[in-house]
Design an enzyme around this catalytic site. Structure first.
Site, short mmCIF file in Angstrom:
data_model
loop_
_atom_site.label_atom_id
_atom_site.label_comp_id
_atom_site.label_asym_id
_atom_site.label_seq_id
_atom_site.Cartn_x
_atom_site.Cartn_y
_atom_site.Cartn_z
N GLY A 143 -45.08 -23.35 25.85
CA GLY A 143 -44.80 -22.19 24.84
C GLY A 143 -45.87 -21.76 23.91
O GLY A 143 -46.79 -21.59 24.30
N GLU A 156 -40.82 -20.79 19.79
CA GLU A 156 -41.06 -20.25 18.45
C GLU A 156 -40.39 -18.76 18.16
O GLU A 156 -41.30 -17.84 18.50
CB GLU A 156 -42.35 -20.38 18.00
CG GLU A 156 -43.12 -21.47 18.25
CD GLU A 156 -44.36 -21.83 17.57
OE1 GLU A 156 -45.20 -20.76 16.85
OE2 GLU A 156 -45.17 -22.86 17.90
#
Length: 603
Positions: free
Chosen positions: A109, A152
């Site tokens: 990520g 996020e």
């Protein structure tokens, strides 16, 4: 559908879920989560910077307990590297030569990966299981010890994906547990990097639920200055400004950690982010340089890091030795330095000592850092990695805590300030290291009969012993060979397993120890074959009997209703170490199980 396959799959899934659910907040005592963890992030892009070159050989193998490679990306329910980085990964694996307990974690990520792929994967159970299984294959192929999710953020895009993130965490942990049960190896670790800002926390995380399944929770208590560039502000202060109001009350480490604890996270699982870099501003007036002074924008890029608004610690300490003025804020526990119209808020050895002490006092799980911003090349003659090293020292010398942690938020704190200016200069010196090939070793254990004996409670070595009874039996977080039993009057009895047996919290008995996850030498030439195998497995239709998921003489269920069960027994009895065979078998079971409509999780 063959009922034997379904029964076996459900049993395995039941073991994977019920085992750690019974323990309230997971079996972290069996996975080294005893506090004092030093989680170090390795930036895969740092090698492209000018100036001192950051390479794996510069890392002391004992500096960190967990080494997190950042990042791989998630795409189509699979893990994909941004670039071919096999040489770097091999050098990171070689650090295990000098520290067999080092955990190598893959982070997927990050900000650049965005949110769309996470949302797509987490939107259905089928996608989650597909991703989790591909993660198991990828982690084993590249010899990692676990996975860290860096989404996020699940609730920071206008739409809350809190439930999706919870399901993703639960699904990955479920598959990790199954893989451990089937292979009789240590379970792969699972952690997540999470927001420190309360409004984002509220929109993104079901804190009590994800805390059950994550081994560690990496709280990003840095870059907390917000988006306002009109005034200077510390980005990682321990405490708030006395004048803070509104959202600014949230922008400090103590508030963030206390918020996570108040929301239901066990302190022992929280890892507090410590900044090895500073955030910079351009002053509107060179003569007004305190925290909160007017600014015209972010600061100019550093000489080596080259990013506007940021300076690595090795750049900051070099500036201090070349005429920058500096001061220490005793209320917020942070430093500022300035020269001309440039201003930086940062941490140094003094504030790291104070923050590491805070982590110990709060009985948190440890601290996390970005390795490549610390002084990794000893530019400032303070030793290599001076900030992270001092945290290691504090964690290693702290006495064990015997009281329950307090979560009250202090409003101010004071400390004796250090000298405010530094004028010495230094010349950077090169650093070189060498690496020795890693020998392969295998250990075997001979069990002894199971008995228990009463011993005094273990509170040494910085471990945190329980102080109250929760249930009938509890694992010893400091020693896997010991456990606690609650007496009829509510007293804690500390007991030991005989010989080399270890406490099994799932079954509530002393058991054979799981096999340590051993890693074979990585063979890059076999990667294409592995990729091809994963491609076939991922697209296998569980209802198509013409496609056999088994290797060798075993065909798809149909000729013998007990074939799968018999196969499983034979595999366990012979302790086969053929990883592809294990994972193919497990893939088949998962595909069968996830095709069952609305299967309820065992309670």
């Amino acid at each position: 559908m063959n009922p034997s396959v379904v029964v076996l799959g459900l049993v395995l899934l039941g073991l994977g879920v019920q085992g750690y659910r019974d323990q309230g907040y997971g079996d972290y005592g069996n996975y080294g989560n005893q506090g004092g963890n030093r989680v170090c992030y390795f930036s895969s892009w740092a090698k492209y910077r000018s100036g001192p070159t950051f390479v794996p050989e510069q890392i002391n193998a004992t500096l960190c307990t967990h080494l997190v490679y950042a990042y791989a990306k998630i795409k189509d329910n699979d893990i994909v590297m941004y670039e071919d980085d096999d040489d770097t990964l091999q050098k990171l694996r070689d650090l295990r030569i000098n520290n067999k307990d080092l955990k190598l974690i893959l982070s997927v990520g990050g900000y650049a990966n965005g949110v769309d792929e996470f949302v797509k994967t987490a939107s259905s159970r089928e996608n989650i299981l597909e991703f989790a299984f591909n993660a198991v294959l990828y982690i084993n192929m590249h010899q990692f010890d676990g996975l860290s999710l860096d989404w996020e953020f699940p609730g920071d895009q206008g739409i809350s994906h809190k439930d999706h993130f919870t399901n993703l965490v639960k699904g990955v942990r479920e598959v990790f547990q199954i893989e451990s049960d089937v292979t009789r190896m240590d379970r792969l670790l699972l952690s997540a990097a999470v927001s420190a800002f309360p409004p984002v926390i509220d929109r993104s995380y079901n804190v009590p639920e994800i805390s059950k399944y994550l081994d560690l929770i990496h709280v990003m208590t840095y870059d907390m200055q917000g988006t306002n560039t009109d005034e200077t502000r510390f980005h990682s202060p321990l405490y708030a400004r006395p004048s803070d109001t509104g959202d600014n009350l949230y922008r400090n480490q103590d508030f963030a950690i206390s918020y996570w604890i108040d929301a239901g996270a066990p302190p022992i699982k929280l890892v507090m982010g410590l900044a090895t870099y500073g955030r910079t501003f351009t002053l509107a007036d060179d003569n007004v340089y305190s925290d909160g002074s007017p600014a015209s924008g972010i600061g100019r890029p550093g000489l080596y890091t080259g990013k506007p608004g940021l300076l690595g610690f090795y750049e900051i300490c070099n500036n201090l030795q070349n005429g920058w003025d500096t001061a220490f804020d005793t209320t917020q526990i942070a430093n500022m330095a300035w020269y001309g119209d440039q201003w930086v808020g940062y941490d140094d050895i003094t504030t790291f000592i104070m923050k590491a002490t805070y982590i110990n006092d709060k009985r948190l799980g440890g601290a996390m850092f970005w390795l490549d911003y610390d002084d990794f090349a000893d530019v400032c003659n303070m030793g290599m990695f001076p900030l992270i090293s001092v945290v290691k020292d504090v964690f290693g010398t702290a006495p064990p805590s015997t009281q329950a942690p307090t979560t009250a938020r202090p409003t101010t704190t004071t400390s004796t300030p250090r000298p405010t200016t530094t004028t010495t200069t230094t010349t950077p010196r090169p650093t070189t290291t060498t690496t020795t090939p890693r020998p392969m070793t295998t250990t075997t254990t001979t069990p002894t009969p199971t008995t228990t004996t009463t011993q005094p409670a273990n509170t040494g070595g910085g471990c945190i012993a329980p102080i109250t009874c929760i249930g009938t039996f509890m694992p010893d977080p400091c020693d896997q060979h010991k456990f606690y039993q609650c007496g009829w009057k509510g007293e804690l009895l500390h007991r030991s397993c005989n010989g080399n047996l270890v406490w099994n919290q799932q079954g509530k008995y002393c058991d054979w120890p799981p096999a340590r996850r051993e890693f074979k030498s990585y063979n890059k030439d076999s990667e294409e074959e592995n990729k091809a195998t994963r491609y076939v497995l991922r697209r296998m239709n569980p209802r198509n009997s013409a496609i056999s998921p088994y290797l060798g003489d075993f065909s798809s269920a149909g000729s013998n209703s007990n074939a799968v069960l018999e196969k499983e027994v034979k595999m366990k009895e012979s302790h086969l170490d053929n990883e592809d065979r294990w994972m193919t078998e497990l893939r088949h079971l998962l595909n069968k199980v996830k095709s069952e409509p609305e299967r309820k999780t065992p309670q």
